[in-house]
Design a protein around this motif. Structure first.
Motif, mmCIF file in Angstrom:
data_model
loop_
_atom_site.group_PDB
_atom_site.id
_atom_site.type_symbol
_atom_site.label_atom_id
_atom_site.label_comp_id
_atom_site.label_asym_id
_atom_site.label_seq_id
_atom_site.Cartn_x
_atom_site.Cartn_y
_atom_site.Cartn_z
ATOM 1 N N HIS A 6 0.827 -1.205 0.000
ATOM 2 C CA HIS A 6 0.000 0.000 0.000
ATOM 3 C C HIS A 6 0.866 1.262 0.000
ATOM 4 O O HIS A 6 0.554 2.235 -0.684
ATOM 5 C CB HIS A 6 -0.922 0.012 1.218
ATOM 6 N N THR A 7 1.947 1.231 0.770
ATOM 7 C CA THR A 7 2.823 2.401 0.842
ATOM 8 C C THR A 7 3.476 2.675 -0.506
ATOM 9 O O THR A 7 3.540 3.824 -0.961
ATOM 10 C CB THR A 7 3.898 2.189 1.914
ATOM 11 N N ALA A 61 -4.393 0.670 4.564
ATOM 12 C CA ALA A 61 -3.122 1.019 5.204
ATOM 13 C C ALA A 61 -3.347 1.472 6.643
ATOM 14 O O ALA A 61 -2.612 1.081 7.559
ATOM 15 C CB ALA A 61 -2.416 2.111 4.402
ATOM 16 N N SER A 94 5.059 4.581 6.275
ATOM 17 C CA SER A 94 3.694 4.333 5.799
ATOM 18 C C SER A 94 2.749 5.444 6.237
ATOM 19 O O SER A 94 1.936 5.929 5.453
ATOM 20 C CB SER A 94 3.191 2.984 6.317
ATOM 21 N N VAL A 134 -5.844 3.622 1.117
ATOM 22 C CA VAL A 134 -5.621 4.423 2.322
ATOM 23 C C VAL A 134 -6.299 3.778 3.527
ATOM 24 O O VAL A 134 -5.698 3.652 4.604
ATOM 25 C CB VAL A 134 -6.143 5.859 2.113
ATOM 26 N N VAL A 190 0.544 8.034 3.924
ATOM 27 C CA VAL A 190 -0.912 8.168 4.032
ATOM 28 C C VAL A 190 -1.303 9.622 4.303
ATOM 29 O O VAL A 190 -2.235 10.153 3.693
ATOM 30 C CB VAL A 190 -1.448 7.241 5.147
ATOM 31 N N LEU A 204 0.817 4.167 -2.888
ATOM 32 C CA LEU A 204 0.465 5.558 -2.581
ATOM 33 C C LEU A 204 1.628 6.491 -2.886
ATOM 34 O O LEU A 204 1.430 7.612 -3.372
ATOM 35 C CB LEU A 204 0.061 5.683 -1.110
#
Length: 389
Positions: A161-162, A196, A223, A193, A227, A165
């Motif tokens: 996810h990081t 995460a 992370s 988001v 976000v 993004l």
């Protein structure tokens, strides 16, 4: 004439017609109610017959070595396990679908913005940032979709996810297009988001239970930075609608981990939690929420101090030490705000924070002068900010 008179006598008046219509309507309602009741009874009878057939089938298939109760418990445990396996598989497939959407969205933007990256670097004279640095490789869809409850799986999920993004943020820096304002892109980024934030909160829950951070702190820090960078680019209305509740839950979790830590030699862990709170507190869109939560934690602790004085109870030294970590985060956020020419904190928020802090001093300033001094210090910073607004 007589026949004509008789015929006239048989004609119903309008009132009588209305009564007949109502009677007919009432009969129709009774019929429909009766039909509905019959249908309900038929369904109940069918359910009872199915239950009876199931019970007979269970009795016939019961092994001779087991009692009826043991066999029923065995079947229930097997059913429960199947339900857990189904939910785990559904979660795994949901994760895989999201990662495939991430890959598709990144590929779309990569193809559109590949030339813009090179052009932007030439115009800005940024020779160090290469095309590969901006157009990150999409996370592999086979990663992180094993047992989602394990720490390793959570770590892989957070990394995926990081990376996604971070790639979206860098793409946006060289493109006027905002991925999360488009329907399909917005849902993918928004879901990323949310996942995460959920993963970070799950890490914190494990940390609180086991007393140690089970993943590298740098991963959580990076992370959360990523976000927050995405959230800061959202409109306030979209943030409140989609992400306010999970972010508030994360703020509360961090502050409670700090306050509830009863171990003496856990300074590094509490300092790490403070760093995460500071990342949230330095975000323009989250600053008010963080300050409000921290001051409320200070107020609730002051209520506990009042109870300690009134009931002549012993004070837990660990909790008294932990509140100063909360004081420190609150002071740092306010100090950073005092350095800028124009504060982003609204005057109404400052007034509310000041009132909360004033209420914390009731009946405890003489018994706990160090606590009172810190409250006065924060109140002075808030008063300075109020003169700036």
């Amino acid at each position: 004439m007589m026949e004509h008179g008789k015929s006239c006598d048989t004609v119903s008046s309008p009132t009588e017609l209305d009564k007949k219509d109502k009677t007919l309507c009432g009969n129709d309602n009774l019929c429909s109610t009766g039909a509905s009741s019959m249908e309900h009874n038929r369904i109940q009878n069918y359910i009872q017959r199915v239950k009876l057939a199931t019970a007979l089938a269970v009795i016939r298939t019961k092994p001779s070595s087991m009692t009826g109760q043991e066999y029923a418990e065995h079947l229930w445990n097997k059913y429960s396990q199947n339900q857990l396996n189904w939910k785990s598989r559904a979660k795994s497939l949901e994760t895989e679908v999201l990662q495939l959407k991430q890959e598709l969205l990144e590929s779309t933007f990569n193809s559109q913005d590949e030339d813009r990256v090179v052009l932007a670097n030439v115009v800005n004279g940024d020779t160090e940032t290469s095309k590969q640095d901006v157009l990150l490789t999409p996370p592999c869809s086979s990663e992180g979709n094993e047992t989602t409850g394990t720490v390793d799986s959570l770590g892989n999920t957070v990394r995926c996810h990081t990376n996604f993004l971070q790639s979206i943020i860098k793409l946006r820096s060289v493109s006027k297009c905002s991925a999360w304002q488009e329907e399909e892109g917005g849902s993918t980024v928004g879901k990323t988001v949310s996942n995460a934030l959920d993963s970070i909160k799950e890490f914190l829950k494990i940390t609180e239970i086991e007393g140690i951070c089970t993943v590298p702190f740098t991963l959580l820090e990076h992370s959360l930075h990523t976000v927050i960078e995405v959230l800061d680019q959202l409109s306030s209305g979209l943030f409140v609608k989609e992400f306010r509740d999970p972010v508030l839950s994360l703020i509360t979790s961090l502050s409670e981990i700090i306050l509830n830590c009863n171990e003496v030699n856990m300074h590094s862990q509490k300092e790490n939690m403070c760093k995460l709170l500071l990342i949230l507190g330095r975000s323009p869109i989250l600053k008010d929420e963080v300050l409000n939560e921290l001051t409320m934690q200070i107020y609730r602790f002051s209520q506990m101090l009042q109870d300690t004085v009134r009931c002549e109870q012993d004070l837990d030294p660990c909790k008294f030490e932990n509140i100063y970590y909360i004081f420190s985060v609150c002071e740092t956020v306010l100090k950073d705000e005092c350095k800028v020419p124009q504060s982003v904190i609204q005057d109404s928020v400052l007034v509310r924070l000041q009132q909360i802090l004033e209420d914390t001093l009731l009946h405890i300033s003489n018994m706990f002068p160090l606590f009172a001094h810190y409250v006065w210090k924060l109140g002075g910073m808030i008063e300075f900010l109020k003169r700036q607004v």
